[in-house]
Scaffold this motif. Sequence first.
Motif, PDB file in Angstrom:
ATOM      1  N   VAL A 203       0.999  -1.195   0.136  1.00  0.00           N
ATOM      2  CA  VAL A 203       0.007  -0.283   0.088  1.00  0.00           C
ATOM      3  C   VAL A 203       0.847   1.304   0.135  1.00  0.00           C
ATOM      4  O   VAL A 203       0.753   2.274  -0.669  1.00  0.00           O
ATOM      5  CB  VAL A 203      -1.114  -0.089   1.175  1.00  0.00           C
ATOM      6  CG1 VAL A 203      -1.698   1.429   1.253  1.00  0.00           C
ATOM      7  CG2 VAL A 203      -1.741  -1.136   1.039  1.00  0.00           C
ATOM      8  N   LEU A 204       1.887   1.256   0.747  1.00  0.00           N
ATOM      9  CA  LEU A 204       2.717   2.224   0.870  1.00  0.00           C
ATOM     10  C   LEU A 204       3.662   2.459  -0.505  1.00  0.00           C
ATOM     11  O   LEU A 204       3.982   3.766  -0.834  1.00  0.00           O
ATOM     12  CB  LEU A 204       3.848   2.086   2.081  1.00  0.00           C
ATOM     13  CG  LEU A 204       3.291   2.236   3.259  1.00  0.00           C
ATOM     14  CD1 LEU A 204       4.430   1.736   4.444  1.00  0.00           C
ATOM     15  CD2 LEU A 204       2.443   3.370   3.737  1.00  0.00           C
ATOM     16  N   VAL A 205       3.847   1.360  -1.109  1.00  0.00           N
ATOM     17  CA  VAL A 205       4.424   1.425  -2.319  1.00  0.00           C
ATOM     18  C   VAL A 205       3.706   2.205  -3.461  1.00  0.00           C
ATOM     19  O   VAL A 205       4.016   3.171  -4.280  1.00  0.00           O
ATOM     20  CB  VAL A 205       4.951   0.011  -3.003  1.00  0.00           C
ATOM     21  CG1 VAL A 205       5.299  -0.086  -4.177  1.00  0.00           C
ATOM     22  CG2 VAL A 205       5.877  -0.423  -2.008  1.00  0.00           C
ATOM     23  N   LEU A 206       2.454   1.856  -3.361  1.00  0.00           N
ATOM     24  CA  LEU A 206       1.640   2.458  -4.282  1.00  0.00           C
ATOM     25  C   LEU A 206       1.372   4.117  -4.366  1.00  0.00           C
ATOM     26  O   LEU A 206       1.287   4.810  -5.296  1.00  0.00           O
ATOM     27  CB  LEU A 206       0.030   1.967  -4.237  1.00  0.00           C
ATOM     28  CG  LEU A 206      -0.004   0.446  -4.741  1.00  0.00           C
ATOM     29  CD1 LEU A 206      -1.467   0.015  -4.398  1.00  0.00           C
ATOM     30  CD2 LEU A 206       0.356   0.339  -6.200  1.00  0.00           C
ATOM     31  N   MET A 207       1.503   4.580  -2.982  1.00  0.00           N
ATOM     32  CA  MET A 207       1.565   6.065  -2.737  1.00  0.00           C
ATOM     33  C   MET A 207       2.206   6.628  -3.404  1.00  0.00           C
ATOM     34  O   MET A 207       2.358   7.885  -3.620  1.00  0.00           O
ATOM     35  CB  MET A 207       1.396   6.232  -1.297  1.00  0.00           C
ATOM     36  CG  MET A 207       0.136   5.503  -0.713  1.00  0.00           C
ATOM     37  SD  MET A 207       0.357   5.738   1.167  1.00  0.00           S
ATOM     38  CE  MET A 207      -0.091   7.352   1.777  1.00  0.00           C
ATOM     39  N   VAL A 208       3.466   5.963  -3.751  1.00  0.00           N
ATOM     40  CA  VAL A 208       4.752   6.587  -4.548  1.00  0.00           C
ATOM     41  C   VAL A 208       4.806   6.381  -5.743  1.00  0.00           C
ATOM     42  O   VAL A 208       5.001   7.175  -6.541  1.00  0.00           O
ATOM     43  CB  VAL A 208       6.184   6.171  -3.842  1.00  0.00           C
ATOM     44  CG1 VAL A 208       7.395   6.774  -4.571  1.00  0.00           C
ATOM     45  CG2 VAL A 208       6.226   6.541  -2.217  1.00  0.00           C
ATOM     46  N   ALA A 209       4.501   5.109  -6.137  1.00  0.00           N
ATOM     47  CA  ALA A 209       4.689   4.581  -7.366  1.00  0.00           C
ATOM     48  C   ALA A 209       3.464   5.057  -8.676  1.00  0.00           C
ATOM     49  O   ALA A 209       3.797   5.343  -9.764  1.00  0.00           O
ATOM     50  CB  ALA A 209       4.714   3.425  -7.657  1.00  0.00           C
ATOM     51  N   VAL A 210       2.268   5.404  -8.050  1.00  0.00           N
ATOM     52  CA  VAL A 210       1.066   5.664  -8.919  1.00  0.00           C
ATOM     53  C   VAL A 210       1.496   7.056  -9.778  1.00  0.00           C
ATOM     54  O   VAL A 210       1.292   7.187 -10.755  1.00  0.00           O
ATOM     55  CB  VAL A 210      -0.136   5.641  -8.316  1.00  0.00           C
ATOM     56  CG1 VAL A 210      -1.178   5.941  -8.866  1.00  0.00           C
ATOM     57  CG2 VAL A 210      -0.555   4.064  -7.926  1.00  0.00           C
ATOM     58  N   PRO A 211       1.642   7.891  -8.719  1.00  0.00           N
ATOM     59  CA  PRO A 211       1.811   9.588  -9.404  1.00  0.00           C
ATOM     60  C   PRO A 211       3.043   9.488 -10.355  1.00  0.00           C
ATOM     61  O   PRO A 211       2.932  10.124 -11.623  1.00  0.00           O
ATOM     62  CB  PRO A 211       2.150  10.421  -8.248  1.00  0.00           C
ATOM     63  CG  PRO A 211       1.599   9.690  -7.233  1.00  0.00           C
ATOM     64  CD  PRO A 211       1.773   8.094  -7.404  1.00  0.00           C
ATOM     65  N   THR A 212       4.013   8.775 -10.284  1.00  0.00           N
ATOM     66  CA  THR A 212       5.226   8.550 -11.239  1.00  0.00           C
ATOM     67  C   THR A 212       4.952   7.820 -12.432  1.00  0.00           C
ATOM     68  O   THR A 212       4.939   8.253 -13.461  1.00  0.00           O
ATOM     69  CB  THR A 212       6.263   7.682 -10.454  1.00  0.00           C
ATOM     70  OG1 THR A 212       6.696   8.412  -9.248  1.00  0.00           O
ATOM     71  CG2 THR A 212       7.609   7.507 -11.546  1.00  0.00           C
ATOM     72  N   ASN A 213       4.089   6.989 -12.286  1.00  0.00           N
ATOM     73  CA  ASN A 213       3.838   6.125 -13.380  1.00  0.00           C
ATOM     74  C   ASN A 213       2.741   6.965 -14.422  1.00  0.00           C
ATOM     75  O   ASN A 213       2.757   6.758 -15.699  1.00  0.00           O
ATOM     76  CB  ASN A 213       3.001   4.726 -12.943  1.00  0.00           C
ATOM     77  CG  ASN A 213       2.674   3.810 -14.412  1.00  0.00           C
ATOM     78  OD1 ASN A 213       3.772   3.749 -15.149  1.00  0.00           O
ATOM     79  ND2 ASN A 213       1.659   3.189 -14.256  1.00  0.00           N
ATOM     80  N   PHE A 214       1.839   7.475 -13.857  1.00  0.00           N
ATOM     81  CA  PHE A 214       1.034   8.623 -14.583  1.00  0.00           C
ATOM     82  C   PHE A 214       1.730   9.452 -15.355  1.00  0.00           C
ATOM     83  O   PHE A 214       1.562   9.385 -16.701  1.00  0.00           O
ATOM     84  CB  PHE A 214      -0.002   9.331 -13.394  1.00  0.00           C
ATOM     85  CG  PHE A 214      -0.784  10.408 -14.501  1.00  0.00           C
ATOM     86  CD1 PHE A 214      -1.974   9.655 -14.995  1.00  0.00           C
ATOM     87  CD2 PHE A 214      -0.894  11.583 -14.399  1.00  0.00           C
ATOM     88  CE1 PHE A 214      -2.892  10.551 -15.753  1.00  0.00           C
ATOM     89  CE2 PHE A 214      -1.481  12.400 -15.023  1.00  0.00           C
ATOM     90  CZ  PHE A 214      -2.669  11.940 -15.963  1.00  0.00           C
ATOM     91  N   LEU A 215       2.561   9.944 -14.774  1.00  0.00           N
ATOM     92  CA  LEU A 215       3.608  11.168 -15.593  1.00  0.00           C
ATOM     93  C   LEU A 215       4.280  10.292 -16.793  1.00  0.00           C
ATOM     94  O   LEU A 215       4.251  10.948 -17.957  1.00  0.00           O
ATOM     95  CB  LEU A 215       4.617  11.856 -14.721  1.00  0.00           C
ATOM     96  CG  LEU A 215       3.874  12.599 -13.613  1.00  0.00           C
ATOM     97  CD1 LEU A 215       5.033  13.331 -12.680  1.00  0.00           C
ATOM     98  CD2 LEU A 215       3.274  13.844 -14.326  1.00  0.00           C
TER      99      LEU A 215
END
Length: 126
Positions: free
Chosen positions: A107-119
Amino acid sequence: MPGRDKLMQFVRFCIVGTVAAAIHYGVYYLMQLFLKGGVWLSVDYTVGYVVSLVCNFFMTTHFTFRSHVSAGKAAGFGFSHLVNYSLHIVLFNIFVAVGIHRLVAPVLVLMVAVPTNFLILRMVYR
């Protein structure tokens, strides 16, 4: 792209991301449930990621960016997710190593990775 269209695209991205994250976490959780954790945490995490990746590609292409599947988009999507997976697995292992529970770390990983992947994906689908 007008502001409203960008906002709706981001909303669709969030919906797809939520479904993909649920698939990823669901596969990972089931593997943890049946395999009881252990030395295979990264393998379980990776299996969940790959299953969600396939679903995510089609949902992102058709729903988020309202596009068609192509080899170029698959390659760009694959590259973005290679970067994204690298970020995922490094953060996941760091979180577990510092004592964060194996079922909370994703869950913590997603908080960092999701915005990065969108860009990254915005560049692929332009």
